[in-house]
Design a protein around this motif. Structure first.
Motif, PDB file in Angstrom:
ATOM      1  N   ARG A  67       0.845  -1.172   0.000  1.00 48.68           N
ATOM      2  CA  ARG A  67       0.000   0.000   0.000  1.00 48.68           C
ATOM      3  C   ARG A  67       0.883   1.225   0.000  1.00 48.68           C
ATOM      4  NH1 ARG A  67      -5.100   1.255   1.177  1.00 48.68           N
ATOM      5  NH2 ARG A  67      -4.716   3.059   2.486  1.00 48.68           N
ATOM      6  N   GLY A  69       1.485   4.893   1.237  1.00 47.35           N
ATOM      7  CA  GLY A  69       1.008   5.747   2.319  1.00 47.35           C
ATOM      8  C   GLY A  69       1.487   7.172   2.119  1.00 47.35           C
ATOM      9  N   VAL A  70       1.862   7.777   3.225  1.00 44.31           N
ATOM     10  CA  VAL A  70       2.294   9.170   3.239  1.00 44.31           C
ATOM     11  C   VAL A  70       3.470   9.368   2.283  1.00 44.31           C
ATOM     12  CG1 VAL A  70       3.113  11.031   4.729  1.00 44.31           C
ATOM     13  CG2 VAL A  70       1.558   9.290   5.646  1.00 44.31           C
ATOM     14  N   ARG A  73       5.274   6.618   0.004  1.00 51.65           N
ATOM     15  CA  ARG A  73       6.135   5.612   0.621  1.00 51.65           C
ATOM     16  C   ARG A  73       5.357   4.299   0.699  1.00 51.65           C
ATOM     17  NH1 ARG A  73       7.642   6.486   6.796  1.00 51.65           N
ATOM     18  NH2 ARG A  73       8.177   4.350   7.317  1.00 51.65           N
ATOM     19  N   GLU A  74       5.967   3.218   0.233  1.00 55.58           N
ATOM     20  CA  GLU A  74       5.201   1.980   0.213  1.00 55.58           C
ATOM     21  C   GLU A  74       5.475   1.083   1.413  1.00 55.58           C
ATOM     22  OE1 GLU A  74       7.197  -1.145  -2.823  1.00 55.58           O
ATOM     23  OE2 GLU A  74       6.549   0.672  -3.834  1.00 55.58           O
ATOM     24  N   GLN A  75       4.403   0.477   1.886  1.00 54.44           N
ATOM     25  CA  GLN A  75       4.521  -0.495   2.969  1.00 54.44           C
ATOM     26  C   GLN A  75       4.037  -1.841   2.441  1.00 54.44           C
ATOM     27  OE1 GLN A  75       5.676  -0.408   6.293  1.00 54.44           O
ATOM     28  NE2 GLN A  75       5.336  -2.607   6.098  1.00 54.44           N
ATOM     29  N   VAL A  77       2.446  -5.207   2.642  1.00 54.85           N
ATOM     30  CA  VAL A  77       1.538  -5.824   3.615  1.00 54.85           C
ATOM     31  C   VAL A  77       1.499  -7.336   3.465  1.00 54.85           C
ATOM     32  CG1 VAL A  77       0.069  -3.795   3.913  1.00 54.85           C
ATOM     33  CG2 VAL A  77      -0.486  -5.434   2.113  1.00 54.85           C
ATOM     34  N   ILE A  98      -7.193  -2.240  -2.523  1.00 54.43           N
ATOM     35  CA  ILE A  98      -6.617  -1.209  -1.652  1.00 54.43           C
ATOM     36  C   ILE A  98      -5.100  -1.362  -1.591  1.00 54.43           C
ATOM     37  CG2 ILE A  98      -8.688  -1.032  -0.250  1.00 54.43           C
ATOM     38  CD1 ILE A  98      -7.099  -2.588   1.918  1.00 54.43           C
ATOM     39  N   SER A 142      -1.866 -10.153   9.630  1.00 51.63           N
ATOM     40  CA  SER A 142      -1.914  -8.697   9.542  1.00 51.63           C
ATOM     41  C   SER A 142      -1.953  -8.050  10.929  1.00 51.63           C
ATOM     42  CB  SER A 142      -3.127  -8.269   8.717  1.00 51.63           C
ATOM     43  OG  SER A 142      -3.201  -6.863   8.640  1.00 51.63           O
ATOM     44  N   THR A 146       0.897  -5.632  12.419  1.00 49.94           N
ATOM     45  CA  THR A 146       0.612  -4.254  12.831  1.00 49.94           C
ATOM     46  C   THR A 146       1.334  -3.950  14.132  1.00 49.94           C
ATOM     47  OG1 THR A 146      -1.579  -4.309  11.827  1.00 49.94           O
ATOM     48  CG2 THR A 146      -1.203  -2.623  13.485  1.00 49.94           C
ATOM     49  N   VAL A 147       1.180  -4.846  15.088  1.00 49.49           N
ATOM     50  CA  VAL A 147       1.775  -4.601  16.399  1.00 49.49           C
ATOM     51  C   VAL A 147       3.291  -4.641  16.325  1.00 49.49           C
ATOM     52  CG1 VAL A 147       1.855  -5.368  18.793  1.00 49.49           C
ATOM     53  CG2 VAL A 147      -0.281  -5.503  17.515  1.00 49.49           C
ATOM     54  N   LEU A 149       5.247  -4.028  13.745  1.00 49.22           N
ATOM     55  CA  LEU A 149       5.783  -2.887  13.003  1.00 49.22           C
ATOM     56  C   LEU A 149       5.668  -1.592  13.790  1.00 49.22           C
ATOM     57  CD1 LEU A 149       4.572  -3.502   9.340  1.00 49.22           C
ATOM     58  CD2 LEU A 149       6.869  -3.773  10.255  1.00 49.22           C
ATOM     59  N   THR A 150       4.644  -1.493  14.612  1.00 50.05           N
ATOM     60  CA  THR A 150       4.482  -0.247  15.349  1.00 50.05           C
ATOM     61  C   THR A 150       5.301  -0.240  16.639  1.00 50.05           C
ATOM     62  OG1 THR A 150       2.499  -1.130  16.408  1.00 50.05           O
ATOM     63  CG2 THR A 150       2.163   0.255  14.481  1.00 50.05           C
ATOM     64  N   GLN A 151       5.488  -1.399  17.241  1.00 52.71           N
ATOM     65  CA  GLN A 151       6.116  -1.394  18.564  1.00 52.71           C
ATOM     66  C   GLN A 151       7.596  -1.744  18.579  1.00 52.71           C
ATOM     67  OE1 GLN A 151       3.893  -3.515  21.471  1.00 52.71           O
ATOM     68  NE2 GLN A 151       2.135  -2.158  21.309  1.00 52.71           N
ATOM     69  N   ASN A 192       9.158  -1.375   7.508  1.00 52.87           N
ATOM     70  CA  ASN A 192       8.813  -0.036   7.971  1.00 52.87           C
ATOM     71  C   ASN A 192      10.027   0.766   8.428  1.00 52.87           C
ATOM     72  OD1 ASN A 192       7.337   2.224   8.849  1.00 52.87           O
ATOM     73  ND2 ASN A 192       7.089   1.368  10.889  1.00 52.87           N
TER      74      ASN A 192
ATOM     75  N   VAL B  70       5.623  -5.418  22.698  1.00 49.61           N
ATOM     76  CA  VAL B  70       6.859  -5.207  23.443  1.00 49.61           C
ATOM     77  C   VAL B  70       6.546  -4.570  24.800  1.00 49.61           C
ATOM     78  CG1 VAL B  70       9.115  -4.100  23.374  1.00 49.61           C
ATOM     79  CG2 VAL B  70       8.036  -4.867  21.253  1.00 49.61           C
ATOM     80  N   ARG B  73       3.013  -3.546  26.300  1.00 51.45           N
ATOM     81  CA  ARG B  73       2.307  -2.386  25.756  1.00 51.45           C
ATOM     82  C   ARG B  73       1.207  -2.881  24.827  1.00 51.45           C
ATOM     83  NH1 ARG B  73       5.595   1.457  21.749  1.00 51.45           N
ATOM     84  NH2 ARG B  73       3.837   2.410  20.686  1.00 51.45           N
ATOM     85  N   GLN B  75      -1.669  -2.736  21.863  1.00 50.50           N
ATOM     86  CA  GLN B  75      -2.086  -2.040  20.653  1.00 50.50           C
ATOM     87  C   GLN B  75      -3.491  -2.519  20.317  1.00 50.50           C
ATOM     88  OE1 GLN B  75      -0.674   0.365  18.529  1.00 50.50           O
ATOM     89  NE2 GLN B  75      -2.732   0.281  17.642  1.00 50.50           N
ATOM     90  N   SER B 142      -7.579  -3.727   8.603  1.00 55.27           N
ATOM     91  CA  SER B 142      -6.300  -3.989   9.245  1.00 55.27           C
ATOM     92  C   SER B 142      -5.122  -3.537   8.380  1.00 55.27           C
ATOM     93  CB  SER B 142      -6.190  -5.477   9.565  1.00 55.27           C
ATOM     94  OG  SER B 142      -4.950  -5.763  10.170  1.00 55.27           O
ATOM     95  N   THR B 146      -2.457  -0.691   9.394  1.00 54.41           N
ATOM     96  CA  THR B 146      -1.022  -0.954   9.510  1.00 54.41           C
ATOM     97  C   THR B 146      -0.238   0.194   8.897  1.00 54.41           C
ATOM     98  OG1 THR B 146      -1.358  -3.331   9.368  1.00 54.41           O
ATOM     99  CG2 THR B 146       0.848  -2.539   8.887  1.00 54.41           C
ATOM    100  N   VAL B 147      -0.628   0.579   7.693  1.00 50.59           N
ATOM    101  CA  VAL B 147       0.114   1.620   6.996  1.00 50.59           C
ATOM    102  C   VAL B 147      -0.052   2.961   7.682  1.00 50.59           C
ATOM    103  CG1 VAL B 147       0.445   2.766   4.787  1.00 50.59           C
ATOM    104  CG2 VAL B 147      -0.083   0.339   4.847  1.00 50.59           C
ATOM    105  N   THR B 150       1.964   3.070  10.944  1.00 55.18           N
ATOM    106  CA  THR B 150       3.414   3.065  10.799  1.00 55.18           C
ATOM    107  C   THR B 150       3.924   4.340  10.126  1.00 55.18           C
ATOM    108  OG1 THR B 150       3.208   1.812   8.741  1.00 55.18           O
ATOM    109  CG2 THR B 150       3.674   0.560  10.717  1.00 55.18           C
ATOM    110  N   GLN B 151       3.122   4.915   9.236  1.00 52.77           N
ATOM    111  CA  GLN B 151       3.657   6.009   8.431  1.00 52.77           C
ATOM    112  C   GLN B 151       3.261   7.401   8.907  1.00 52.77           C
ATOM    113  OE1 GLN B 151       3.152   5.437   4.261  1.00 52.77           O
ATOM    114  NE2 GLN B 151       4.454   3.628   4.226  1.00 52.77           N
ATOM    115  N   ASN B 192      -1.235   4.147  18.604  1.00 54.65           N
ATOM    116  CA  ASN B 192       0.192   3.854  18.628  1.00 54.65           C
ATOM    117  C   ASN B 192       1.034   5.025  19.101  1.00 54.65           C
ATOM    118  OD1 ASN B 192       2.700   2.572  18.179  1.00 54.65           O
ATOM    119  ND2 ASN B 192       2.774   3.342  16.089  1.00 54.65           N
TER     120      ASN B 192
END
Lengths: 233, 233
Positions: A67, A69-70, A73-75, A77, A98, A142, A146-147, A149-151, A192, B70, B73, B75, B142, B146-147, B150-151, B192
């Motif tokens: 996908r 994003g901002v 920039r591709e993420q 999935v 999507i 997924s 998510t968790v 990649l974010t944490q 990420n 982690v 924490r 999410q 989801s 995710t994107v 993260t972004q 997040n």
DNA sequence: CCATTAATATGTTTTTCAGCATAATAGTGA
DNA sequence: TCACTATTATGCTGAAAAACATATTAATGG
């Protein structure tokens, strides 16, 4: 791009493929009615915004699904391996794609159009459950991702990605080299992080003798340590 | 915790609920065989690692579903509103729950055990497709999330969460106040970020007159601006 | 009703990582 | 083969957000 009825035999023969759930008659029907499509490295299978055409099964090759994003920039999935399903999620969520799917190497896919797909789901509850399983597994993946990649921090994210690539595509005959040929940019988009940081962190892992690098070939030297880095975050 | 056959009528009557896809006979069957469960605020419906027992439909209340990452924490990966489905993903992916569900207010759920669920899926293709739709929609959510998580930067993530809460739970009679009562910590776990940063950024939004805050009640004053902040990242 | 704990608020410091720059190397096409 | 482009590599700087600290306010239970 699409050629009729060539070269998806594997999809119909493999016990791992969802078509193994079909009755002999249904299988015959799909063999007659499916299409095949061939893609070269870097070809686009479908783009974000495209209308889903049916069920795509990867017969041969490797695919990344990402996908944007901002700032475009591709993420990534998803990474698809043979007999993995793609492209049908939007049919059921009644929305267009999507995400974008791109071939990472020369690739053959098998296409069952949406009417035939619906027919199979309606007629064969085993097949329907197979589709449910595919979605359920993917959703679990997924959510976990998510968790992570974010944490997790950069090292943890990269380690996890390497382990994920190993689990998805396996190892070469040396039982150490990950069986995929990805640019640093793709590794970054999977994990990420920026390309610079992917390069930098891979180098660090190499200097720590967790992995060794030879061009795009990545060899896992110390699996336990890599797992520890991933688990720690 | 579980009381038999009380108070899930809404689930069986609502056209939004998946049970509307059942035949009259099947509906009768489910009415007879389902269970109801009542939870108070902060009660746990199921925990990461628990074995899935079947299909849970939220009849009344609000639920958060989160994963611990982690350092424990959490999410939040999902917010459920009435007639939303839960708890069955693992049945199909053949794994235990990978997330924990907690009631955010007093809650009633309707439980269809796994054997009955499988029976309905096998017998009624419309119902099976309903399940597929639920999973497909959730997977799309989801992946988007995710994107975004993260972004986007903190402001973008928080703005997106507020819009998401508005879309999920709606607005109160003033057509501005988001119809949910969440702690700053939950808002942080949804977006997040640390609790401190959620508090800080909410204050900033308030001082910019994008929202106004009264305890846990959040009123959207400038929707366009909030959408712009979310879109910008 | 008060004491205790939890939640909210805000300032300061530190860490992590993105952004940018530059160079070296590898790939690619004319 | 050579020029050109893309990829990889590494250093440096600054922005973003986490971590920590400390009040203040609200909620909860005896």
């Amino acid at each position: 791009m699409i050629q009729k009825n060539i070269d998806c035999e594997k999809c119909f023969a493999s016990p791992d493929a969802i078509f193994s759930l079909l009755t002999p008659e249904e299988l015959e029907y799909v063999k007659k009615h499916h299409s095949c499509a061939y893609y070269k490295k870097n070809d686009i299978l479908f783009k974000e915004g495209d209308e889903p055409i049916g069920l795509l099964m990867l017969s041969d090759g490797k695919i990344k699904v990402f996908r944007e994003g901002v700032g475009r920039r591709e993420q990534i999935v998803r990474m698809v391996k043979p007999f993995g399903l793609m492209g049908f999620r939007g049919l059921f969520a009644t929305e267009n794609h999507i995400a974008t799917a791109v071939a990472l190497e020369d690739t053959v896919i098998c296409i069952v159009d949406k009417d035939d797909l619906m027919k199979l789901i309606r007629e064969n509850s085993n097949f329907a459950i197979g589709i449910i399983q595919a979605l359920a597994t993917e959703l679990g993946f997924s959510n976990r991702r998510t968790v992570a990649l974010t944490q997790k921090h950069i090292r943890g994210r990269l380690a996890e990605s390497l382990l994920f690539l190993k689990d998805t595509y396996g190892l070469e005959d040396d039982d150490a080299t990950i069986k995929i040929y990805l640019s640093r940019e793709d590794i970054a988009n999977l994990s990420n992080m920026t390309t610079s940081n992917a390069i930098r962190t891979l180098s660090t892992f190499a200097s720590e003798e967790v992995i060794s690098i030879s061009g795009r070939k990545i060899k896992i030297i110390d699996l336990k340590k890599l797992e520890r880095i991933s688990a720690l975050g």
